[in-house]
Design an enzyme around this catalytic site. Structure first.
Site, PDB file in Angstrom:
ATOM      1  N   LYS A  78       0.851  -1.193   0.000  1.00  8.91           N
ATOM      2  CA  LYS A  78       0.000   0.000   0.000  1.00  8.91           C
ATOM      3  C   LYS A  78       0.884   1.239   0.000  1.00  8.91           C
ATOM      4  CE  LYS A  78      -3.873   2.128   2.526  1.00  8.91           C
ATOM      5  NZ  LYS A  78      -4.705   2.085   3.758  1.00  8.91           N
ATOM      6  N   SER A 155      -9.782   2.322   2.866  1.00  8.60           N
ATOM      7  CA  SER A 155      -8.841   2.982   2.002  1.00  8.60           C
ATOM      8  C   SER A 155      -7.882   2.033   1.282  1.00  8.60           C
ATOM      9  CB  SER A 155      -8.028   4.003   2.801  1.00  8.60           C
ATOM     10  OG  SER A 155      -7.161   3.348   3.704  1.00  8.60           O
ATOM     11  N   SER A 179     -10.056   0.318   7.217  1.00 10.97           N
ATOM     12  CA  SER A 179      -9.417   0.402   5.899  1.00 10.97           C
ATOM     13  C   SER A 179      -8.763  -0.871   5.392  1.00 10.97           C
ATOM     14  CB  SER A 179      -8.374   1.517   5.895  1.00 10.97           C
ATOM     15  OG  SER A 179      -9.002   2.766   5.733  1.00 10.97           O
TER      16      SER A 179
END
Lengths: 487, 100
Positions: A78, A155, A179
């Site tokens: 990420k 997210s 997330s």
């Protein structure tokens, strides 16, 4: 090629160690997969040369018989994790040219254990969002019902989409209010948020420091166990890092749940939750009962106040953390004649709308005259939420809830910020209490979209969380593959 | 918490924007004010909760913040520290002139 992509992390690791496959061929298969699924937009940076060189190094270690736990496994990271000499933007325009000169502890732990980096994965800007639509470079598309352009969640939307699309064998994520767990639920994969303090926050772009926690997104529960084994660990460089040894999670996969007590909180079956999710939630309760667990109704009375408390605490911490983006030390600067004007223009041009909203809310609730009414009040409610869990864990071992109130939605459909916030209604309470939670896929809804169920354990009981999740996984037998996955 | 439909008005939004060092274009102020009021109206639910005699919770870790000895443990990395700076000169970060 397909056979290589069919292997999950644990299977690929075994095949590598038996020398049935090489890391180079596995890594090349995943690089091809990234290119085949590029229309999903999961990756914002691909590091092919580095991936190939790491894979070759892993192959040497495998041949020499000195393989490490994740030797030769190609993964995605990420874009919230700082990676040395690899662009790290947190999906924000303000960091579009930022190249860290150091490596985050969690990613360093993964490389130390032999993992191979494929690239950086898109996310909501500064991890603020639940649909991956706040990313500066645009949304990611969920590989499920690909042509309908559904949200992968957020997210960690790029991470979840990549694992579901088979363009990464596993991925890292960060979870502040859901997330990791919400995108995992939307994309039909497993997402684990460990106990706050389990993974070091050092080198992760800070959003809300009392809540941020890294964790894995994987195809299976055992893959998550293997990834977290490597990611977790005490780190002197993070003052909130827990100096507690985590047991080898792979030892807990087949412990079963006979005699374990599972709490079913009455507050998690509210209006607005989709019928299909309720159906699979009830099925999941039945599966755990069939495997020998005792099902106990419980109450977490302050659940309703978790989301409002979160939307004070997280923006407050964000407004403080994001003060560092001032156009002086890193990031993009907007030229201006005075220093103050330079700050204001730099931040106005560099941040997207959702980030600005949260900075504004955070600044307001921390400002003189409002601090007690909002920020202190929210911190008091946070204690009540934590105490709710402490009371329930006197009676039960684990708590079972749906991961999300609905399955994925079409991109562009939720324009109002508050409607978007409601996505995290079932994941935020455990975040505020710092507890470990896992979302795993248990079925598909009528339209063919994955449904996620969440298990929440007591602090630092990741081992028990894995045992219980594994039982649920075996019972559910979810073996569907997204239509948008690499073939 | 104030319990009205309009918790913040445009002048308040201007003040928060100034404290946040965020330039907000004139045309966006109405919609931003509206968004902030919706969010602040939502979080005002917390007023229903009786929090008398409840201590605020800032950290869930429960452990005391550890201290390390006050020793220099790195250094001589000026180039690395400055590497991402938009403007630098002679080992310093450069900002627009502050004093005339």
């Amino acid at each position: 090629m397909t056979e290589l992509l069919d292997l999950n992390l644990v299977e690929a690791s075994k095949a590598l160690k038996k020398k049935e496959i090489s890391s180079l061929e596995l890594t090349k298969a995943y690089l091809k997969s990234i290119s085949d699924t590029s229309s999903l937009g999961a990756y914002i940076e691909i590091v092919e040369v580095k991936a190939i060189s790491m894979a070759k190094e892993s192959d040497k270690k495998l041949i020499d018989g000195i393989a490490r736990p994740l030797e030769g496994i190609p993964i995605g990271i990420k874009d919230m994790f700082c990676t040395k000499n690899i662009k790290t933007t947190a999906s924000s325009k303000i960091l579009e040219n930022f190249i860290p000169t150091y490596e985050s502890t969690v990613t360093q732990n993964l490389w130390n254990d032999g993992a191979v980096i494929l690239g950086k994965l898109s996310c909501d800007e500064f991890a603020m969002g639940s649909s991956n639509e706040t990313a500066a470079k645009g949304n990611v598309i969920n590989p499920w019902l690909k042509n309908k352009k559904m949200s992968p969640g957020g997210s960690s939307g790029g991470s979840a989409a990549a694992v579901a699309a088979r363009s990464a064998l596993a991925a890292t994520g960060t979870d502040t209010g859901g997330s990791i767990r919400q995108p995992a639920a939307f994309c039909g994969i497993t997402g684990l948020k460990p106990t706050y303090g389990r993974c070091s926050r050092w080198g992760i772009v800070a959003f809300s420091s009392s809540l941020d926690q890294a964790g894995p997104l994987t195809r299976t529960v055992s893959d998550a166990a293997l990834m977290l084994n490597s990611m977790a660990g005490y780190d002197q460089k993070d003052s909130t890092s827990a100096n507690l040894k985590m047991p080898d999670l792979m030892d807990y996969l087949d412990k079963g749940i006979k005699g374990k007590k599972i709490g079913i909180p009455k507050e998690y079956t509210q209006d607005g939750i989709s019928e299909d999710i309720v159906k699979f939630y009830e099925k999941s309760i039945g599966w755990l009962r069939d495997e020998g667990a005792e099902i106990i109704p419980v109450s977490l009375p302050h659940t309703k106040y978790a989301l409002p408390a979160y939307y004070i605490i997280a923006p407050a911490e964000a407004s403080s953390n994001l003060a560092r983006y001032d156009g002086v030390r890193y990031g993009v600067r907007q030229e201006a004649s005075s220093l103050d004007e330079m700050y204001e223009l730099t931040r106005a041009n560099g941040f997207g709308d959702e980030v600005k909203r949260r900075i504004m809310i955070g600044t307001y609730v921390l400002s003189s005259g409002y601090y007690d009414a909002y920020y202190l009040k929210a911190q008091k409610v946070r204690r009540l939420i934590k105490e709710d869990f402490e009371n329930v864990y006197k009676k039960v071992d684990y708590i079972l809830t749906p991961s999300t109130p609905t399955t994925s939605f079409e991109l562009g459909k939720k324009q109002d910020p508050l409607t978007m916030y409601l996505n995290d209604i079932f994941t935020v309470p455990a975040s505020l209490a710092g507890l470990p939670g896992i979302s795993l896929p248990v079925g598909l809804d009528k339209s063919g979209l994955p449904i996620g169920i969440q298990l929440i354990a007591n602090s630092f009981d990741e081992a028990g969380l894995i045992s219980t999740a594994r039982v649920l996984e075996m019972s559910a037998g979810f073996n569907f593959i997204a239509d948008g996955a690499a073939k | 918490m104030p319990n009205k439909d309009t918790i913040v008005d445009v002048p308040t939004v201007n003040k928060i924007a100034r404290l946040s060092r965020l330039g907000i274009p004139e045309g966006n102020k109405e919609s931003l004010t509206n968004d902030l009021n919706n969010i602040l109206g939502f979080v005002a639910q917390l007023d229903e909760v009786d929090t008398s005699n409840v201590e605020p919770l800032a950290s869930v870790t429960g452990h005391k913040l550890p201290l390390r000895s006050d020793d220099v443990n790195d250094g001589n990395i000026e180039d690395l520290v400055l590497k991402n700076a938009p403007e630098r000169s002679s080992g310093f970060f450069v900002v627009p002139k502050v004093i005339d």
